[in-house]
Enzyme design. Structure first.
Site, mmCIF file in Angstrom:
data_model
loop_
_atom_site.group_PDB
_atom_site.id
_atom_site.type_symbol
_atom_site.label_atom_id
_atom_site.label_comp_id
_atom_site.label_asym_id
_atom_site.label_seq_id
_atom_site.Cartn_x
_atom_site.Cartn_y
_atom_site.Cartn_z
ATOM 1 C CG HIS A 1 -1.593 0.707 1.116
ATOM 2 N ND1 HIS A 1 -1.545 2.472 1.396
ATOM 3 C CD2 HIS A 1 -3.329 0.748 1.384
ATOM 4 C CE1 HIS A 1 -2.647 3.109 1.725
ATOM 5 N NE2 HIS A 1 -4.058 1.942 0.976
ATOM 6 C CD GLU B 1 -5.291 1.840 -2.806
ATOM 7 O OE1 GLU B 1 -6.483 1.924 -2.409
ATOM 8 O OE2 GLU B 1 -4.142 1.296 -2.387
#
Length: 243
Positions: free
Chosen positions: A86, A159
């Site tokens: 992430h 993302e």
């Protein structure tokens, strides 16, 4: 880093009761609770269609890594998947592409789904370099994954870094369409490609319509069980329209 054990349990119970054992045809829900609640949330969802993921895990199976959790440990706690790479971990914990690759290898080695996160910063997006940046991240993580079965246990979550978090700007579909098309073309064998970054009930339908987008990876809009269930209903409707 949200939810106490009691809050996570209540969230999971609400979702489990709403979905039952049958789930939603064509829709695969998953949640990634904090490590303190992983085993309890997995217990609540046992026998249901909801997959449970760990937000992180170390690449080593064990050893002198104080404060870390191994893939065997999160699997033992009930995890079906591991979130890896992430942008917050890359930025704040200095996770490199090499670290991400090792974690992907560990997840696949132990039979879990590797939820591989990728995305470009605002400066790269502004320079028109999003596609090569993201493809390079994914190539670094998956370049050594040649087994078809292993690849089928990889979920890519794209993302854009500029779209993540409280101050992120939700991406317009046209701004991310090229990246998703490139990912779908380069990695057709993965389990799914998701879009994340300020996804909510307003923009989710348009994002789900993009070619190469198999689902969405949601943060704040799914912090409440009711918000998560609303998004699952949107996914149900989109799946029905595709059929």
């Amino acid at each position: 880093m949200t939810k106490t054990l009691a809050e996570a349990r209540s969230y999971a119970q609400t979702v489990r009761q709403a979905l039952g054992d049958g789930g939603i045809p064509g829709v695969q829900p998953f949640v990634c609770p904090p490590a303190t609640a992983l085993a309890e949330v997995a217990r609540v969802f046992r026998g249901s269609p909801v997959l449970v993921g760990a937000q992180n895990a170390h690449w080593a199976d064990g050893g002198a890594w104080t404060g870390e959790l191994s893939v065997p440990q999160v699997a033992d706690a009930g995890a079906d998947l591991v979130e890896i790479g992430h942008s917050e971990r890359r930025e704040h914990f200095a996770e490199t592409d090499e670290v991400v690759r090792r974690k992907v290898d560990a997840a696949l080695r132990h039979g879990l789904i590797a939820l591989l996160c990728c995305g470009e910063p605002a400066s790269t997006f502004a320079a028109g370099r999003s596609v090569p940046h993201v493809l390079a991240q994914v190539e670094s993580a998956l370049g050594g994954v040649n087994d078809v079965e292993d690849l089928s246990r990889v979920v890519i979550a794209y993302e854009p870094v500029w779209a993540i978090g409280e101050h992120g700007r939700p991406a317009e579909p046209a701004e991310v369409a090229e990246v998703h098309a490139a990912l779908a073309d380069r990695w057709p064998g993965v389990r799914a490609v998701l879009h994340g970054g300020s996804v909510n009930r307003v923009n989710a339908p348009r994002l789900l319509e993009l070619p190469g987008v198999d689902g969405v990876f949601v943060g704040r809009a799914a912090w409440r069980a009711e918000g998560f269930l609303e998004l699952l209903d949107l996914a149900r409707r989109e799946t029905a329209e595709r059929r």
